[in-house]
Write an enzyme that holds these catalytic residues in place. Structure first.
Site, PDB file in Angstrom:
ATOM      1  N   GLN A   1      14.237 -39.619 -14.027  1.00 14.39           N
ATOM      2  CA  GLN A   1      12.874 -39.997 -13.619  1.00 14.39           C
ATOM      3  C   GLN A   1      12.904 -40.810 -12.325  1.00 14.39           C
ATOM      4  OE1 GLN A   1      10.544 -38.662 -15.341  1.00 14.39           O
ATOM      5  NE2 GLN A   1       8.743 -39.612 -14.409  1.00 14.39           N
TER       6      GLN A   1
ATOM      7  N   ARG B   1      34.599 -39.581 -33.680  1.00 17.38           N
ATOM      8  CA  ARG B   1      33.265 -40.076 -33.304  1.00 17.38           C
ATOM      9  C   ARG B   1      33.359 -41.239 -32.322  1.00 17.38           C
ATOM     10  NH1 ARG B   1      31.098 -38.691 -39.449  1.00 17.38           N
ATOM     11  NH2 ARG B   1      30.900 -36.468 -38.950  1.00 17.38           N
TER      12      ARG B   1
ATOM     13  N   GLY C   1      27.771 -25.915 -40.509  1.00 19.26           N
ATOM     14  CA  GLY C   1      27.868 -26.887 -39.411  1.00 19.26           C
ATOM     15  C   GLY C   1      27.890 -28.296 -39.969  1.00 19.26           C
ATOM     16  N   SER C   2      26.693 -28.833 -40.267  1.00 19.36           N
ATOM     17  CA  SER C   2      26.615 -30.184 -40.848  1.00 19.36           C
ATOM     18  C   SER C   2      27.257 -30.232 -42.227  1.00 19.36           C
ATOM     19  CB  SER C   2      25.148 -30.616 -40.960  1.00 19.36           C
ATOM     20  OG  SER C   2      24.609 -30.829 -39.686  1.00 19.36           O
TER      21      SER C   2
ATOM     22  N   PHE D   1      31.916 -22.363 -32.198  1.00 21.94           N
ATOM     23  CA  PHE D   1      31.716 -23.622 -31.460  1.00 21.94           C
ATOM     24  C   PHE D   1      32.995 -24.473 -31.407  1.00 21.94           C
ATOM     25  CE2 PHE D   1      26.938 -23.688 -32.869  1.00 21.94           C
ATOM     26  CZ  PHE D   1      26.690 -22.593 -32.058  1.00 21.94           C
TER      27      PHE D   1
ATOM     28  N   GLU E   1      30.474 -33.266 -33.531  1.00 20.07           N
ATOM     29  CA  GLU E   1      31.167 -34.250 -34.391  1.00 20.07           C
ATOM     30  C   GLU E   1      30.170 -34.982 -35.296  1.00 20.07           C
ATOM     31  OE1 GLU E   1      34.674 -36.087 -33.076  1.00 20.07           O
ATOM     32  OE2 GLU E   1      35.022 -34.603 -31.497  1.00 20.07           O
ATOM     33  N   GLY E   2      29.142 -34.253 -35.704  1.00 14.91           N
ATOM     34  CA  GLY E   2      28.114 -34.785 -36.601  1.00 14.91           C
ATOM     35  C   GLY E   2      26.851 -35.131 -35.848  1.00 14.91           C
ATOM     36  N   THR E   3      25.742 -34.486 -36.221  1.00 12.00           N
ATOM     37  CA  THR E   3      24.459 -34.762 -35.546  1.00 12.00           C
ATOM     38  C   THR E   3      24.033 -36.216 -35.818  1.00 12.00           C
ATOM     39  OG1 THR E   3      23.247 -34.129 -37.528  1.00 12.00           O
ATOM     40  CG2 THR E   3      23.697 -32.367 -35.918  1.00 12.00           C
TER      41      THR E   3
ATOM     42  N   LEU F   1      36.649 -26.069 -37.385  1.00 13.54           N
ATOM     43  CA  LEU F   1      36.034 -26.368 -38.680  1.00 13.54           C
ATOM     44  C   LEU F   1      34.729 -25.589 -38.845  1.00 13.54           C
ATOM     45  CD1 LEU F   1      35.833 -28.313 -41.209  1.00 13.54           C
ATOM     46  CD2 LEU F   1      34.653 -29.925 -39.712  1.00 13.54           C
TER      47      LEU F   1
HETATM   48  N1  CAA Z   1      36.910 -40.578 -44.749  1.00 15.17           N
HETATM   49  C1  CAA Z   1      37.706 -40.147 -45.764  1.00 15.17           C
HETATM   50  N2  CAA Z   1      37.261 -39.377 -46.777  1.00 15.17           N
HETATM   51  C2  CAA Z   1      35.956 -39.027 -46.745  1.00 15.17           C
HETATM   52  C3  CAA Z   1      35.076 -39.443 -45.730  1.00 15.17           C
HETATM   53  C4  CAA Z   1      35.607 -40.242 -44.701  1.00 15.17           C
HETATM   54  N3  CAA Z   1      34.829 -40.647 -43.693  1.00 15.17           N
HETATM   55  N4  CAA Z   1      33.845 -38.944 -45.990  1.00 15.17           N
HETATM   56  C5  CAA Z   1      33.953 -38.252 -47.142  1.00 15.17           C
HETATM   57  N5  CAA Z   1      35.225 -38.297 -47.581  1.00 15.17           N
HETATM   58  C6  CAA Z   1      35.773 -37.648 -48.766  1.00 15.17           C
HETATM   59  C7  CAA Z   1      34.977 -37.984 -50.026  1.00 15.17           C
HETATM   60  O1  CAA Z   1      35.489 -39.143 -50.655  1.00 15.17           O
HETATM   61  C8  CAA Z   1      35.201 -36.746 -50.845  1.00 15.17           C
HETATM   62  O2  CAA Z   1      36.483 -36.798 -51.419  1.00 15.17           O
HETATM   63  P1  CAA Z   1      36.756 -36.293 -52.935  1.00 15.17           P
HETATM   64  O3  CAA Z   1      36.514 -34.814 -52.913  1.00 15.17           O
HETATM   65  O4  CAA Z   1      38.177 -36.636 -53.186  1.00 15.17           O
HETATM   66  O5  CAA Z   1      35.776 -37.015 -53.808  1.00 15.17           O
HETATM   67  C9  CAA Z   1      35.245 -35.624 -49.815  1.00 15.17           C
HETATM   68  O6  CAA Z   1      35.649 -36.238 -48.595  1.00 15.17           O
HETATM   69  C10 CAA Z   1      33.909 -34.956 -49.605  1.00 15.17           C
HETATM   70  O7  CAA Z   1      32.977 -35.958 -49.293  1.00 15.17           O
HETATM   71  P2  CAA Z   1      31.430 -35.868 -49.625  1.00 15.17           P
HETATM   72  O8  CAA Z   1      31.240 -35.391 -51.030  1.00 15.17           O
HETATM   73  O9  CAA Z   1      30.793 -37.119 -49.233  1.00 15.17           O
HETATM   74  O10 CAA Z   1      31.013 -34.681 -48.650  1.00 15.17           O
HETATM   75  P3  CAA Z   1      29.631 -34.050 -48.329  1.00 15.17           P
HETATM   76  O11 CAA Z   1      29.795 -32.590 -48.402  1.00 15.17           O
HETATM   77  O12 CAA Z   1      28.555 -34.689 -49.148  1.00 15.17           O
HETATM   78  O13 CAA Z   1      29.424 -34.367 -46.779  1.00 15.17           O
HETATM   79  C11 CAA Z   1      28.948 -35.473 -44.709  1.00 15.17           C
HETATM   80  C12 CAA Z   1      29.403 -35.598 -46.188  1.00 15.17           C
HETATM   81  C13 CAA Z   1      28.906 -36.869 -44.184  1.00 15.17           C
HETATM   82  C14 CAA Z   1      27.571 -34.847 -44.594  1.00 15.17           C
HETATM   83  C15 CAA Z   1      30.000 -34.642 -43.965  1.00 15.17           C
HETATM   84  O14 CAA Z   1      29.998 -33.344 -44.430  1.00 15.17           O
HETATM   85  C16 CAA Z   1      29.853 -34.618 -42.465  1.00 15.17           C
HETATM   86  O15 CAA Z   1      30.310 -35.545 -41.800  1.00 15.17           O
HETATM   87  N6  CAA Z   1      29.258 -33.546 -41.879  1.00 15.17           N
HETATM   88  C17 CAA Z   1      29.265 -33.334 -40.437  1.00 15.17           C
HETATM   89  C18 CAA Z   1      30.377 -32.427 -40.035  1.00 15.17           C
HETATM   90  C19 CAA Z   1      30.779 -32.609 -38.612  1.00 15.17           C
HETATM   91  O16 CAA Z   1      30.848 -33.705 -38.089  1.00 15.17           O
HETATM   92  N7  CAA Z   1      31.120 -31.501 -37.965  1.00 15.17           N
HETATM   93  C20 CAA Z   1      31.603 -31.569 -36.634  1.00 15.17           C
HETATM   94  C21 CAA Z   1      32.460 -30.385 -36.339  1.00 15.17           C
HETATM   95  S1  CAA Z   1      33.880 -30.765 -35.390  1.00 15.17           S
HETATM   96  C22 CAA Z   1      33.350 -30.875 -33.803  1.00 15.17           C
HETATM   97  O17 CAA Z   1      32.207 -30.960 -33.500  1.00 15.17           O
HETATM   98  C23 CAA Z   1      34.464 -30.986 -32.835  1.00 15.17           C
HETATM   99  C24 CAA Z   1      34.104 -30.636 -31.437  1.00 15.17           C
HETATM  100  O18 CAA Z   1      33.940 -29.508 -31.112  1.00 15.17           O
HETATM  101  C25 CAA Z   1      34.041 -31.637 -30.427  1.00 15.17           C
END
Ligand code: CAA
Length: 381
Positions: free
Chosen positions: A337, A243, A131-132, A156, A364-366, A125
């Site tokens: 420590q 998460r 990232g975020s 990453f 998986e999200g800060t 992703l």
């Molecule tokens: N479950 C289902 N749907 C969801 C949801 C959830 N938890 N959260 C949001 N949605 C839906 C919303 O309803 C929206 O749908 P519509 O377009 O139909 O309206 C859509 O998803 C977009 O949602 P938002 O408008 O709320 O999105 P946003 O851009 O404002 O972002 C955020 C919200 C919470 C900041 C999110 O972007 C986020 O979690 N960011 C962090 C990303 C992340 O965790 N990355 C990790 C990478 S993977 C990784 O790390 C794996 C690894 O290597 C171990």
């Protein structure tokens, strides 16, 4: 309210503990040093059912459930947090996404192979500038008749260098921005794909983290996972479950650090007595144990919410990821420590646990993103 594991869960958890002791512990110091994956152990975990823990038997899953999965993650993470995250990605980011959003044909093609460990999967992703905010990703998937052509670079990606298949998120409609992203199931032998840079990490060095490079990769339209342009929903729904896995990883690392601190405090003699007899140190150990117990209890409650399908758990998954990862930070800090100067040396396990913990507050999200998710839920946004 029943706070005990049932007999089946106990068997699965005991098996995970034994596996960690026999098949992970002897190798982790060297793998951490060389930044190498224990692929042999991962494949064996597949044969033992630990790579298909939340999949039904119809798809050759072991159907152990989210609670046994979280508890097993704790056991693996105590010993080798790098192998643990590979297990977590396979179970909660790859398998769960296909089970929830896949067609019957996709489930039949991918899930039995992932559950058995024949194939290792990854979830790609993140990009250099996304990232975020995954909605701003730039990898493109342009429709060409019955195909899509993927171009761009991900970074990453956990399991990137060992993956046989990947869930790729790409922009299918640039004009729609975050609402124009789709998810695809892609084999890593597809022409035009290559693994890019292998990251040299501070912690979880026994896991593979890489760039993923797509240069005009043609995939059939049947590779779409879920609906076209609904990929962000696929990602965010899946990350709720992911998460829980990372929270379990943090709890495991913290438990490992606490065990090391208790052992060392009983052995280390200063001022003519073991340092465990010093009240200041006892208070540190007591605080650490209390925080670990709080996180464990909430972790299993959130895992139960997922397992029972009784309610949405977005907020609770964010809460436990936030609390467990920051708790593990505090516990590892105190445990190091307790070790004094020895804790700073590579010969002591706490040095690795301290490094391994740090990523749990980031991937998986800060922690800041978890706080956003919790606040949005409270405020009804
Ligand atoms: N479950 C289902 N749907 C969801 C949801 C959830 N938890 N959260 C949001 N949605 C839906 C919303 O309803 C929206 O749908 P519509 O377009 O139909 O309206 C859509 O998803 C977009 O949602 P938002 O408008 O709320 O999105 P946003 O851009 O404002 O972002 C955020 C919200 C919470 C900041 C999110 O972007 C986020 O979690 N960011 C962090 C990303 C992340 O965790 N990355 C990790 C990478 S993977 C990784 O790390 C794996 C690894 O290597 C171990």
């Amino acid at each position: 309210m029943d706070f005990t594991f049932n007999e089946e869960q106990k068997m699965v958890i005991d098996g995970a503990r034994r596996f960690a002791r026999e098949k992970l512990a002897p190798f982790i110091a060297e793998l951490d040093e060389k930044a190498e994956v224990n692929l042999k152990a991962l494949k064996e975990l597949g044969k033992l059912g630990y790579l298909g823990m939340t999949l039904p038997e119809d798809f050759d899953g072991s159907n152990a459930g989210a609670i046994a999965y979280a508890a097993s993650m704790i056991e693996f993470s105590k010993v080798d947090a790098g192998t643990a995250v590979a297990v977590s990605v396979q179970n909660s980011l790859v398998n769960d996404a296909i089970l929830t959003f896949g067609t019957e044909a996709q489930k039949k093609e991918f899930l039995p192979r992932l559950a058995s460990g024949e194939w290792i999967g990854c979830f790609t992703l993140t990009e250099a500038n996304s990232g975020s905010d995954p909605g701003s990703l730039r990898t493109s998937a342009i429709r060409d008749g019955e195909h899509f052509v993927l171009s761009g670079t991900k970074n990453f990606t956990t399991n990137g260098g060992i993956a046989d298949m990947m869930i790729v998120f790409a922009q299918t409609c640039k004009e729609k921005g975050a609402k124009g992203i789709s998810a695809f199931l892609v084999r890593t032998d597809v022409p035009g794909f290559k693994v890019g840079k292998h990251e040299n990490k501070m912690g979880i060095r026994s896991s593979s983290t890489t760039e993923m490079v797509f240069e005009n990769c043609r995939v059939p339209a049947s590779a779409l996972l879920g609906e076209e342009n609904k990929g962000l929903k696929v990602a965010l729904t899946t990350l709720d479950g992911g998460r829980i896995g990372i929270a379990a990883q943090a709890v495991g690392i913290a438990e490992g650090a606490l065990d090391e601190a208790v052992r060392y405090a009983k052995e280390r003699v200063q001022f003519g007595r073991p340092i465990s007899e010093l009240e200041g140190l006892q208070f540190m150990l007591a605080d650490m144990a209390t925080e670990v117990e709080i996180a464990r209890t909430m972790l299993f409650r959130v895992a139960w919410m997922k397992e029972s399908h009784s309610q949405k758990f977005t907020k609770e998954a964010a809460m436990i990821k936030l609390y467990a990862s920051e708790m593990a930070h505090r516990v590892c800090h105190k445990a190091l420590q307790v070790h004094g100067g020895y804790g700073f040396m590579k010969e002591y396990k706490i040095e690795r646990l301290y490094r391994d913990q740090r990523i749990t507050e980031i991937y998986e999200g800060t922690s800041e993103i978890q706080r956003c998710v919790i606040a949005r839920s409270l405020l009804g946004e």
